[in-house]
Structure formats: structure tokens, C-alpha cells
Design a protein around this motif. Structure first.
Motif, PDB file in Angstrom:
ATOM      1  N   LEU A   1      -9.073   4.413  -8.951  1.00  0.00           N
ATOM      2  CA  LEU A   1      -9.235   3.294  -8.035  1.00  0.00           C
ATOM      3  C   LEU A   1      -8.016   3.225  -7.127  1.00  0.00           C
ATOM      4  CD1 LEU A   1     -10.174   0.431  -7.037  1.00  0.00           C
ATOM      5  CD2 LEU A   1      -9.141  -0.503  -9.122  1.00  0.00           C
ATOM      6  N   HIS A   2      -8.240   3.128  -5.826  1.00  0.00           N
ATOM      7  CA  HIS A   2      -7.153   2.999  -4.853  1.00  0.00           C
ATOM      8  C   HIS A   2      -7.240   1.652  -4.150  1.00  0.00           C
ATOM      9  CE1 HIS A   2      -6.731   7.672  -4.371  1.00  0.00           C
ATOM     10  NE2 HIS A   2      -6.226   7.217  -5.500  1.00  0.00           N
ATOM     11  N   ILE A   3      -6.155   0.909  -4.183  1.00  0.00           N
ATOM     12  CA  ILE A   3      -6.063  -0.362  -3.465  1.00  0.00           C
ATOM     13  C   ILE A   3      -5.129  -0.128  -2.286  1.00  0.00           C
ATOM     14  CG2 ILE A   3      -5.397  -2.789  -3.620  1.00  0.00           C
ATOM     15  CD1 ILE A   3      -5.940  -2.651  -6.632  1.00  0.00           C
ATOM     16  N   VAL A   4      -5.673  -0.240  -1.071  1.00  0.00           N
ATOM     17  CA  VAL A   4      -4.954   0.154   0.144  1.00  0.00           C
ATOM     18  C   VAL A   4      -4.433  -1.079   0.876  1.00  0.00           C
ATOM     19  CG1 VAL A   4      -5.112   1.409   2.329  1.00  0.00           C
ATOM     20  CG2 VAL A   4      -6.466   2.159   0.344  1.00  0.00           C
ATOM     21  N   SER A   5      -3.121  -1.057   1.164  1.00  0.00           N
ATOM     22  CA  SER A   5      -2.482  -2.170   1.859  1.00  0.00           C
ATOM     23  C   SER A   5      -1.671  -1.660   3.044  1.00  0.00           C
ATOM     24  CB  SER A   5      -1.560  -2.943   0.907  1.00  0.00           C
ATOM     25  OG  SER A   5      -2.271  -3.419  -0.229  1.00  0.00           O
ATOM     26  N   LYS A   6      -1.536  -2.507   4.067  1.00  0.00           N
ATOM     27  CA  LYS A   6      -0.810  -2.175   5.302  1.00  0.00           C
ATOM     28  C   LYS A   6       0.385  -3.112   5.467  1.00  0.00           C
ATOM     29  CE  LYS A   6      -2.265  -4.137   8.977  1.00  0.00           C
ATOM     30  NZ  LYS A   6      -1.045  -4.901   9.358  1.00  0.00           N
ATOM     31  N   ARG A   7       1.493  -2.572   5.956  1.00  0.00           N
ATOM     32  CA  ARG A   7       2.661  -3.410   6.238  1.00  0.00           C
ATOM     33  C   ARG A   7       2.284  -4.565   7.146  1.00  0.00           C
ATOM     34  NH1 ARG A   7       8.061  -0.135   7.864  1.00  0.00           N
ATOM     35  NH2 ARG A   7       8.189  -1.958   9.255  1.00  0.00           N
ATOM     36  N   LYS A   8       2.691  -5.769   6.773  1.00  0.00           N
ATOM     37  CA  LYS A   8       2.288  -6.956   7.513  1.00  0.00           C
ATOM     38  C   LYS A   8       2.883  -7.005   8.916  1.00  0.00           C
ATOM     39  CE  LYS A   8       1.883 -10.940   5.685  1.00  0.00           C
ATOM     40  NZ  LYS A   8       2.181 -12.240   5.036  1.00  0.00           N
ATOM     41  N   ASP A   9       4.034  -6.346   9.110  1.00  0.00           N
ATOM     42  CA  ASP A   9       4.709  -6.413  10.403  1.00  0.00           C
ATOM     43  C   ASP A   9       4.246  -5.330  11.377  1.00  0.00           C
ATOM     44  OD1 ASP A   9       5.849  -4.489   8.732  1.00  0.00           O
ATOM     45  OD2 ASP A   9       7.763  -4.546   9.798  1.00  0.00           O
ATOM     46  N   LEU A  10       3.241  -4.532  10.975  1.00  0.00           N
ATOM     47  CA  LEU A  10       2.769  -3.443  11.819  1.00  0.00           C
ATOM     48  C   LEU A  10       1.262  -3.551  12.056  1.00  0.00           C
ATOM     49  CD1 LEU A  10       4.576  -0.385  10.133  1.00  0.00           C
ATOM     50  CD2 LEU A  10       5.342  -1.664  12.151  1.00  0.00           C
ATOM     51  N   THR A  11       0.815  -3.041  13.186  1.00  0.00           N
ATOM     52  CA  THR A  11      -0.618  -2.858  13.382  1.00  0.00           C
ATOM     53  C   THR A  11      -1.055  -1.652  12.568  1.00  0.00           C
ATOM     54  OG1 THR A  11      -0.375  -1.367  15.272  1.00  0.00           O
ATOM     55  CG2 THR A  11      -0.422  -3.752  15.739  1.00  0.00           C
TER      56      THR A  11
ATOM     57  N   THR B   1      -3.329  -6.436   1.865  1.00  0.00           N
ATOM     58  CA  THR B   1      -4.326  -5.557   1.257  1.00  0.00           C
ATOM     59  C   THR B   1      -5.618  -5.580   2.061  1.00  0.00           C
ATOM     60  OG1 THR B   1      -3.354  -5.985  -0.908  1.00  0.00           O
ATOM     61  CG2 THR B   1      -5.542  -4.980  -0.877  1.00  0.00           C
ATOM     62  N   LEU B   2      -6.101  -4.358   2.421  1.00  0.00           N
ATOM     63  CA  LEU B   2      -7.266  -4.223   3.288  1.00  0.00           C
ATOM     64  C   LEU B   2      -8.546  -3.930   2.525  1.00  0.00           C
ATOM     65  CD1 LEU B   2      -5.638  -1.923   6.001  1.00  0.00           C
ATOM     66  CD2 LEU B   2      -5.744  -4.421   5.973  1.00  0.00           C
ATOM     67  N   GLN B   3      -8.485  -3.001   1.581  1.00  0.00           N
ATOM     68  CA  GLN B   3      -9.694  -2.553   0.892  1.00  0.00           C
ATOM     69  C   GLN B   3      -9.334  -1.821  -0.385  1.00  0.00           C
ATOM     70  OE1 GLN B   3     -10.232   0.941   0.585  1.00  0.00           O
ATOM     71  NE2 GLN B   3      -9.631   1.904   2.500  1.00  0.00           N
ATOM     72  N   LEU B   4     -10.336  -1.640  -1.212  1.00  0.00           N
ATOM     73  CA  LEU B   4     -10.186  -0.790  -2.386  1.00  0.00           C
ATOM     74  C   LEU B   4     -11.401   0.128  -2.453  1.00  0.00           C
ATOM     75  CD1 LEU B   4     -12.132  -2.040  -4.956  1.00  0.00           C
ATOM     76  CD2 LEU B   4     -10.458  -3.867  -4.666  1.00  0.00           C
ATOM     77  N   HIS B   5     -11.188   1.340  -2.962  1.00  0.00           N
ATOM     78  CA  HIS B   5     -12.271   2.318  -3.049  1.00  0.00           C
ATOM     79  C   HIS B   5     -12.069   3.193  -4.274  1.00  0.00           C
ATOM     80  CE1 HIS B   5      -9.117   4.427  -0.705  1.00  0.00           C
ATOM     81  NE2 HIS B   5      -9.498   5.465  -1.437  1.00  0.00           N
TER      82      HIS B   5
END
Length: 576
Positions: free
Chosen positions: A406-416, A376-380
Motif C-alpha cells: 500500500l502506498h500513501i502519496v503526499s505532496k509538500r504543502k508549500d509546492l504545487t 496527502t493526496l491518494q493511496l493505491h
């Protein structure tokens, strides 16, 4: 010394005038008819589509060769100002009749200047210019009002170019001339019962404008910035600000008890802002987008932006039609790592929303039918306006729009991040609707903590005063967890579909989870978002589903979750 002119070390005359100002049916603050209600006033044009002031986005401005040099008549005369007064809304200097004129500069005719006045904030560093440049607000703004020669005031109000207003930004300096024209103007003492007092200054308009380059200016068609907001103005906003010592600018607010006498920026509604050939403009390659029409790239034009995916077939947000969702038994419970920890690193004003950036590699999401683990990177947030019944969620359910999302933004751990943006499931976004805590009653969770507990949100919004300027950020020192903000929302009941980011460049790389249950938030705390950022209606319009499937947690799972809290309550009641 002329008996009509007395110099004092402060703007004493304004203090004496406050009690003399006649009552007015509009104001900037402190009455019913504030700017957001001006359009409701009888005979008002304030709700029109050519309103002023505006935010000038320089990357969207084009040069116009027809905007040639101005011709200023009697701007250098030291005997053109005949009256000075405080009208309850501004400090105004009335000029001698038919003496000061303006032509050229692309104007269609000659204009006679009648007065100039000022707009300011609440002492520095709280700026108060009406117009803004790339969302930058200057400490103050001076307007020289002129009317087309040969027409009456009433006739001018009914012509698109009946008035021409010259707008000059005022910038604060730490040093400068403390004994010149600005000192004289802001030190004038007015006595007697008249709001307007005769003066005999020994300075000119040129003396006030100083070294401002009058070949560099912006041009657009708009309105007067006070009621009735007649859409009859050719606006000229000069690029360079007037340089005035801070303490002289501050006299306007210090001595009038009037602060923030500026109208908020109004939408452009397709109007174009042009500039004189001499005006410095940024490279064409710099692109800006917005939610309303105050910039070139409003939502209908997002697909035209370079490297944009906003015209794709799998765009977000969407309307979730509950009658057509498909139940999916594989959509189980999520695993949330460190959602219960104080993970917010800092809060920033992105120019489009309030964003809470999390500490690196701390918070994770997996399960819930996701095929990968996500960091998880950020929420806005997305919201509407300051109105009590405002609606501002991005997604809708059966065409119902909630107050916030509210949006909680996450990125796949195996990817940049770069790789994730180009992968169909590279990002996972958790969407939570937010509604007024008073709109319905809420059952307390098994922990006994009421979902109406607003303390985490009060802590969060307490930082907003520090991020009123775009790109500003503030370090979070309080322990505020995501669990704290979500409260007792049922996280086992949700919708799932494949979509995109909801802001440019709208990459179609998102696995969307939209939760059915809502976060309950006190209305006053909701209002902190538009209040401190001044952003309104920051949500993208609904996009076409285009035959995509929308899945839902099974009915049995949803029913089990709904019954869980009452059942637990009964069990606890049986404990001796």
C-alpha cells in the motif's frame, strides 16, 4: 418452409442442448481447469509466449502496407451453413466443405473456412469479447476459423500460419433489424439427440457481418483461444464492430446457462500488432505503458518514453538489505493529521491500479524525519496474481517480496504538484507491506481492537464491482479512515531512503518511508484486487540502489515499539 428449419422467438435450441453436451476437461468457470490452469493440462500450449487473445493498444500499432484487401469467396452464398450446435463452450456454425475461402489481406496463401462461433459475457452491460481494444471489451465476438488449403488439421497445428481466424467484434444497439439474419440464427430450434443439427438457412455470412468495413483490420500472430491453444494462428481483428440488437446478443447467455465464455487477454511478449493502411490509428504522440509485455512500453522500455526519468540513478522500488542499513536517531515519530477520519472521496480504476482519492486538504503527514509538512493526496495498491502464494509488493526486504503493498502519496504543502515533481523531496510516500492475516498471529493493540478486524477492508473492497472498467470511479459513502485500514501497524519502526515514483515518468522526487511492520489482510479480500480489475503482477521490478544510503529507525526505538503492546497488556491486566 424447410422441415429442418423452425423459427422460435428465443434461442430454445440451446436450452435443449445443455443436457446433451459431453463432459469436457476444461471450462471457463465452474471446474478445476479454468483459464488460469489451462497451461497445466497435458499436451497444452496454453502457457506459451504467442497466446491469444490480446489487448490491442492502438497507440502502439503501426500501419503495414502489405495488409491489402481480402478476397472473400462464397461469403455471399446463402447455402454455406450446414450444421448448428452448442458444444458446451460456444455456439458453433459448421460450414459446407471447401466452399467458403479467404485470401489476400496479407495472408500467405488461400484458406478454407470450416466454422464460425461466438464468445459473450453475462447479459449487457457485462461484455464478453475475447480481444479488447485499448482495454475496451465489446459485448461479444464472432470468430471465423479457416485452415490453410492443402494441409491437414494436425499439420496446420504445427505451422505458425496453419490457421487464419477472422475476429469480428459485436456491439449492442437499441434498435436494428429484429427479423433478419441474426434473428434467424438466434431463433433456431434444434431437436433430437445430436449436438449438431442440420439447418438450411436463407442468409449468408455477409448478411451476418453487415456493413463492417473489411478494409480496416489489425493483424498479429497468436494461438487458438481454447485448449490446446496451439500457436498456429494468423489473427485478423476487424476494427468496426457488427451492430446487433441487445436482446439478440443476450440470447446467447440467457438460453445456454453459459456466461463469460472468453479467455482473458494474454501478454504480447514482444509481439507487434500491425494494421491495414485504412485502419484509423491515434496520433503517435499518445503513449501507453504497462507492467507486462502486452504493450510497447513495458518496464524495460519505460526509460525510452518521452519526458521519462525512469533511467535515472535514484529509482524505486529497491531491495532493502537490512544488513547494510544505517541507524538514524533523528527518525522519530510521525504526526498524522486526520488519519482517523473518513477521508476517502472516491475510488477509481486507473488502468494500472486501484486508487483511493482523498478529500482535498484534509489529511496531512509531518514529523518522522521529514523536513516539511505534506498534504496527502491518494493511496493505491500493488499486488501479484490470484494464486494463493502470490507475491506482489514493489519493495522487498532481504529479497523477500510480500503479497501486496500500500502506498500513501503526499505532496509538500508549500509546492504545487508540478513543482513537487521537480523537487528531490517534493513528495513523501508511505509504503506498507500487506500479508495474509492467517500467516501469523498478531497482538491486539492497546485499544483492544484486533488487527484481524477486516470490516474496513470489507467496506473498501465492496466498491470494486463498480470500477471494473478502466477510468471508472465510485463515490465512497462509508466512513473508512486510513487508521482503519492500517490497523495496529507499528508506525515508529521504518526504513527511509530517497527515490522516485514507481510508475512513469518515475520522477526522482520522493522521500520514501517503508514500514517494517505489516498490515494483515484476509486472503479473500486480497483476491478482490485482481478479481475485479483483472490486473496481475502490477509492480515494477527492483531497481539498483546505486550507492544510496538506506536509513532505519534506531534499534532502541524499534525495540521500545515492539515491547510496547505486551507491556500495555500487562498494565491493563493489573487494573482492578
Amino acid at each position: 418452409m424447410d422441415s429442418k428449419q423452425v423459427y422460435l422467438p428465443s434461442l430454445v435450441f440451446l436450452l435443449s442442448l445443455v443436457s446433451l453436451v459431453k463432459c469436457s476437461n476444461w471450462c471457463y468457470t465452474g471446474c478445476a481447469e479454468t483459464p488460469s490452469h489451462w497451461e497445466e493440462m497435458p499436451g497444452s500450449s496454453c502457457g506459451g509466449q504467442r497466446q491469444s487473445p490480446v489487448n490491442i493498444v492502438t497507440s502502439n500499432v503501426t500501419a503495414d502496407l502489405a495488409l491489402n484487401d481480402f478476397i472473400f469467396v462464397n461469403f455471399s452464398s446463402q447455402h454455406t451453413i450446414k450444421l448448428v450446435g452448442f458444444n458446451g463452450h460456444s455456439v458453433q456454425c459448421t460450414l459446407m466443405d471447401n466452399e467458403v475461402e479467404v485470401s489476400g489481406g496479407g495472408l500467405n496463401g488461400t484458406y478454407s473456412a470450416t466454422q464460425f462461433h461466438f464468445h459473450w459475457g453475462d447479459k449487457e452491460p457485462h461484455p464478453g469479447s475475447e480481444h479488447t481494444i485499448d482495454d475496451n471489451r465489446y459485448p461479444a465476438e464472432m470468430h471465423i476459423l479457416t485452415i490453410k488449403k492443402g494441409v491437414t488439421t494436425e499439420e496446420a497445428k504445427n505451422q505458425s500460419d496453419g490457421f487464419a481466424v477472422l475476429g469480428f467484434f459485436i456491439n449492442g444497439t437499441d434498435n436494428g433489424d429484429l427479423s433478419g439474419a441474426w434473428h434467424t440464427l438466434t431463433s433456431t430450434n434444434i431437436t433430437g439427440s445430436s449436438v449438431d443439427v442440420e439447418v438450411s438457412f436463407n442468409f449468408s455470412i455477409d448478411d451476418l457481418l453487415g456493413d463492417v468495413n473489411r478494409k480496416q483490420f489489425y493483424r498479429y500472430h497468436g494461438s487458438l483461444t481454447t485448449p490446446d491453444c496451439d500457436e498456429a494462428v494468423v489473427w485478423t481483428i476487424f476494427h468496426e464492430p457488427i451492430q446487433v440488437p441487445h436482446n439478440l446478443i443476450n440470447r446467447f447467455s440467457e438460453n445456454t446457462d453459459l456466461v463469460n465464455n472468453f479467455r482473458p487477454a494474454q501478454p504480447l511478449y514482444g509481439r507487434k500488432v500491425t494494421a491495414s493502411p485504412a485502419t484509423p490509428l491515434p496520433p503517435v504522440s499518445e503513449h501507453h505503458w504497462c507492467y507486462d509485455s502486452h504493450c510497447y512500453y513495458s518496464p524495460p522500455q519505460w526509460s525510452e518514453m518521452p519526458d521519462s526519468y525512469c533511467g535515472g540513478q535514484s529509482q524505486s522500488p529497491i531491495n532493502i538489505d537490512t544488513h547494510s542499513v544505517v541507524m538514524d536517531n533523528t527518525l522519530g515519530s510521525f504526526t498524522f493529521k486526520n488519519f482517523d477520519k473518513g477521508a476517502i472521496n472516491y475510488i477509481t480504476n486507473t488502468g494500472h491500479t486501484v486508487e483511493c482519492v482523498l478529500k482535498d486538504n484534509m489529511v496531512e503527514v509531518s514529523g518522522g524525519g521529514l523536513k516539511h509538512a505534506y498534504s496527502t493526496l491518494q493511496l493505491h495498491f500493488h499486488w501479484g496474481t490470484k494464486a494463493a502464494n502470490s507475491e506482489g509488493s514493489e519493495h522487498t526486504v532481504d529479497s523477500h517480496r510480500y503479497p501486496m503493498e500500500l502506498h500513501i502519496v503526499s505532496k509538500r504543502k508549500d509546492l504545487t504538484l508540478k513543482e513537487a515533481l521537480q523537487t528531490s523531496d517534493g513528495l513523501a510516500v508511505l509504503g506498507f507491506f500487506i500479508e495474509d492475516s492467517q500467516s501469523s498471529k498478531r497482538i491486539t493493540s492497546s485499544s483492544g481492537v484486533s488487527s484481524s478486524d477486516m470490516r474496513p477492508w470489507t467496506k473498501l473492497t465492496s466498491y470494486f464491482s463498480a470500477i471494473q472498467n478502466i477510468s471508472s470511479q465510485v463515490k465512497v459513502t462509508d466512513v473508512i479512515s486510513i487508521d482503519d485500514l492500517l490497523g495496529s501497524v507499528n508506525r515508529d519502526s521504518y526504513y527511509r531512503y530517497s527515490g522516485s515514483l514507481t510508475t512513469p515518468s518515475c520522477n526522482e522526487a520522493v522521500v520514501w518511508t517503508v514500514f517494517k511492520d505489516t498490515v494483515k489482510l484476509d486472503h479473500n479480500l486480497m483476491m478482490m484486487f485482481p478479481k475485479y480489475t483483472t490486473f496481475q503482477d502490477i509492480y515494477r521490478p527492483i531497481q539498483s540502489v546505486n550507492n544510496r544510503k538506506i536509513y532505519s529507525t534506531s534499534a532502541a526505538e524499534a525495540l521500545r515499539s515492539i515491547l510496547l503492546y505486551p507491556l500495555l497488556g500487562c498494565l491493563f491486566a493489573l487494573v482492578p
